[in-house]
Write an enzyme that holds these catalytic residues in place. Structure first.
Site, PDB file in Angstrom:
ATOM      1  N   GLY B  16       0.815  -1.218   0.000  1.00 21.85           N
ATOM      2  CA  GLY B  16       0.000   0.000   0.000  1.00 21.85           C
ATOM      3  C   GLY B  16       0.841   1.258   0.000  1.00 21.85           C
ATOM      4  N   GLY B  18      -0.319   4.439   0.484  1.00 22.65           N
ATOM      5  CA  GLY B  18      -1.066   5.563   1.056  1.00 22.65           C
ATOM      6  C   GLY B  18      -0.177   6.376   1.984  1.00 22.65           C
ATOM      7  N   PHE B  19      -0.802   7.147   2.849  1.00 23.00           N
ATOM      8  CA  PHE B  19      -0.035   8.007   3.758  1.00 23.00           C
ATOM      9  C   PHE B  19       0.953   7.201   4.596  1.00 23.00           C
ATOM     10  CE2 PHE B  19      -3.735  10.899   3.181  1.00 23.00           C
ATOM     11  CZ  PHE B  19      -3.026  12.002   2.733  1.00 23.00           C
ATOM     12  N   GLU B 175     -17.984  18.199   3.722  1.00 23.04           N
ATOM     13  CA  GLU B 175     -17.326  18.860   2.598  1.00 23.04           C
ATOM     14  C   GLU B 175     -18.125  18.688   1.311  1.00 23.04           C
ATOM     15  OE1 GLU B 175     -12.930  18.473   4.631  1.00 23.04           O
ATOM     16  OE2 GLU B 175     -13.561  16.982   3.172  1.00 23.04           O
ATOM     17  N   ASP B 305      -5.137   3.021   8.782  1.00 25.07           N
ATOM     18  CA  ASP B 305      -6.555   2.664   8.874  1.00 25.07           C
ATOM     19  C   ASP B 305      -6.796   1.172   9.073  1.00 25.07           C
ATOM     20  OD1 ASP B 305      -7.115   5.289   8.420  1.00 25.07           O
ATOM     21  OD2 ASP B 305      -8.443   4.959   6.710  1.00 25.07           O
ATOM     22  N   ALA B 322      -5.222  10.616   8.421  1.00 22.84           N
ATOM     23  CA  ALA B 322      -3.919  10.596   7.758  1.00 22.84           C
ATOM     24  C   ALA B 322      -2.771  10.721   8.763  1.00 22.84           C
ATOM     25  CB  ALA B 322      -3.848  11.731   6.731  1.00 22.84           C
ATOM     26  N   GLN B 323      -2.936  11.611   9.768  1.00 20.99           N
ATOM     27  CA  GLN B 323      -1.853  11.838  10.731  1.00 20.99           C
ATOM     28  C   GLN B 323      -1.452  10.565  11.475  1.00 20.99           C
ATOM     29  OE1 GLN B 323       0.418  14.020  11.763  1.00 20.99           O
ATOM     30  NE2 GLN B 323      -0.099  15.199   9.951  1.00 20.99           N
TER      31      GLN B 323
END
Lengths: 437, 437
Positions: B16, B18-19, B175, B305, B322-323
């Site tokens: 992965g 991702g972040f 949002e 996650d 994300a953090q």
């Protein structure tokens, strides 16, 4: 469909929002007509930069512009996403995927699509590039094949994935060949440290004896030299015989093993059903008279790539370039207004402003009438002309930034595979609504 | 597969990009390990701006960045497009779509996907938004439904196409609700002159009594006021019962007729097969210890996650933001190096920097520890934080230009339907290679 036309003005239906259709609608602003534009996409495509989308140098939306947004301030303009399946010109009706629409004047501006000259194998296995979905398919296919090459053991198994054969050495083929050569020369070993520059091969093939056929010999020779210096193998006077997804064969026995054949060897008009065979000319174009009207009808016009304006001066019609479509679109719109006002129509005269093609970084060719030049200055002219021709200020700025960034870094573009490309639904189907794009 | 590892360094496989995965690879630069990253896409997705891709305000490639390009200068890094189908941790092997890969250390950083809580109808008919292909599907679906509305005669037939129900009032739902309200307030009648502002309706639904559940009451109340003032109907304390593509029904009898249900009401971890049920926690997350290691294995880690780090201080694990993924990624990489060097590992401590959510133009909320503020300044902070967090200078510049252009014109974005959305293949399949993305 609900396109109720309550006004007392005649309705002009424009089929297609390309260079030509756009101009027709624009010219009809504030005129005593209602305008309805139909297109299967809700955007205009700036086709001259499609190859940069295919190469991942530009994002697709930088060269596309919303047709609704473009005409938001034009009060007599309406738009619908629709494909015209048939024209019933006897009854002044277009049959579309959203229902039948009665028109007073009809302008066919459907453009052209890739011509595979009836070869079903080539149509199935080679990649076309005439629309944004096709350019994206091409991008994903190229990137997937490079990824696939990394998984292969041994040169024989790997080579076909890294061999690119471009058939058709017109501007599109030349621009793609140049871009692929730059990908190999500047990016390949950075992005794929497992590969060497020499692993990738680019061939440009044409059955004509020269590249950039319609250009001057000076431009053609310069383009060939540029390409050769960049490492492209240019094969002219070579006719393709077959391609089965594994090997492309040429007349005379030569062949190349490749998974990547990109076909830009010809186009043909996209003609809705309903026209008599007699009005269809070579290249599947609709024959029009000198004012742009389809033979036999007073209120049906065709413009741009789909039109063949056969006159004494233009026995083969006009070249299939943006400038012809733009000028014909403007002219036909004026003639429609003349007809409505009971005024004299005027014959179309094409004002050829010249031709440009780019090969790569600092390399382009320009034939502007008698003025012909090649190299850095031609490249600047090419960039300037394409930048100012793009619709939308945002697009201009974003394309400019991308170009500057690519120029400075030698490593522009993002080369993302957003959606996996699969061979089903490769080409756009021009008569059914539920296709892959 | 051919990922031959001839070096004598241990191989760290990261699943992965991702972040979290990104940070693991970055921290391992110049360390005595080889790194192999696997991802089904060749790009990193900046998820916090996905909703702007869905709304057509940003191009997908502005919030994505090539994983190859990002690590081009990291010598011990290799990348392959692949999906992990199964982890055989007993034998230190990951089974993937490109073959089996033996690892010395494994980091699962597969992130999360939309949780429909087992409701198959909702999964089929509602739109998720956890990846770029899904965000594009959502964009095309919204735009196609507005186009479809134009073809309908009568309010009853038209309304469902112009009614938007957002389920889940977390940052994503808020949002999206704000963006849809701005679309209605500033763009709708320009792009679609046939429609009135009042024709479009936006609902934001959550089963919790407040919007932005984990935020402070101050932020939550401000967000609700912003939304209400923009014309969003906020329905809190409301539980969804069913959705059949035509009508969404809530517990208690209320229902709304709509073609547009967007589901951001929950996520669940994307866990490859091969893990015992005992290590799977609530939300389909892999249970890890305080150093990030999966119970029962010395060399298998999970972060972000997909990880549930259950300790005395964090009995439910960490929030899926994300953090957390970024900090866990950095920490786990350091622990792997500690283990290789025979040093002491250290437990992970999350440093919560606070939360931001934007509602629209000049409107955002910020909870930064004890400092809480809302409105214009929060909106500036939101933009600044997101802009500097984006990968790539080109992306930063292009997103900035898009935002400035949208701010000035009230009419940003291109809203193009590049590929027609069809319901088949709506969600990304996490275990098969040949899905729609």
């Amino acid at each position: 469909m609900n396109t109720s036309n309550n006004s007392k003005f005649p309705l002009v239906v424009i089929v297609g929002g390309g260079f030509g259709g756009l101009q027709v609608a624009k010219q009809l602003k504030d005129k005593p007509v209602d305008v309805l534009m139909l297109d299967k996409h809700n955007y205009h495509t700036f086709q001259p930069l499609l190859y940069q989308v295919a190469m991942g140098s530009l994002e697709s939306e930088s060269i596309a512009f919303s047709l609704r947004k473009n005409f938001a301030s034009q009060k007599n303009f309406r738009f619908r996403i629709a494909e015209v399946t048939r024209v019933d010109a006897e009854n002044n009706i277009v049959e579309t995927t959203i229902g039948n629409i009665a028109y007073d004047y009809l302008v066919i501006a459907t453009g052209s699509t890739t011509n595979f000259f009836g070869n079903k194998d080539i149509e199935h296995y080679a990649m076309p590039m005439k629309s944004i979905p096709e350019a994206l398919n091409l991008r994903y296919s190229i990137l997937q094949n490079i990824e696939e090459a990394l998984l292969k053991v041994g040169k024989a198994e790997r080579d076909p994935y890294l061999t690119f054969v471009l058939v058709g050495a017109g501007p599109t083929g030349v621009e793609l060949a140049g871009s692929l050569a730059e990908l190999r020369n500047h990016v390949l070993t950075k992005d794929y440290p497992e590969l060497k520059k020499e692993d990738m091969k680019v061939y440009l093939v044409d059955f004509l004896p020269k590249v950039l056929g319609p250009f001057s010999d000076q431009a053609s020779n310069a383009a060939r030299t540029f390409l050769t210096n960049m490492g492209v193998e240019v094969l002219t006077g070579v006719k393709v015989e077959s391609y089965d997804g594994e090997e492309i064969k040429f007349e005379g026995g030569k062949s190349i093993r490749t998974k990547n054949v990109i076909w830009s060897a010809g186009v043909m008009g996209v003609v809705p059903e309903g026209f008599d065979k007699e009005v269809i000319e070579r290249g599947n174009r609709i024959k029009v008279d000198s004012i742009g009207r389809v033979a036999g009808f007073n209120n049906v016009f065709a413009i741009g790539d789909v039109a063949a304006m056969i006159t004494d001066e233009t026995p083969k019609g006009h070249p299939g370039v943006a400038q012809v479509a733009i000028q014909m679109g403007q002219h036909v719109a004026k003639n429609i207004i003349h007809i409505i006002n009971g005024e004299q129509t005027s014959p179309f005269k094409y004002n050829d402003k010249g031709s440009l093609a780019t090969i790569g970084r600092n390399k382009a060719v320009a034939d502007l009438g008698k003025v012909k030049f090649q190299g850095f200055f031609a490249w600047l002219v090419w960039m300037f002309v394409h930048l100012i021709s793009l619709l939308g200020g945002r697009n201009k700025v974003i394309v400019f930034i991308n170009w500057v960034s690519s120029y400075v870094t030698y490593n522009g573009g993002t080369r993302l595979i957003i959606r996996k490309f699969e061979r089903e639904g490769l080409t756009e189907n021009h008569h059914l609504p539920n296709t892959v794009d």
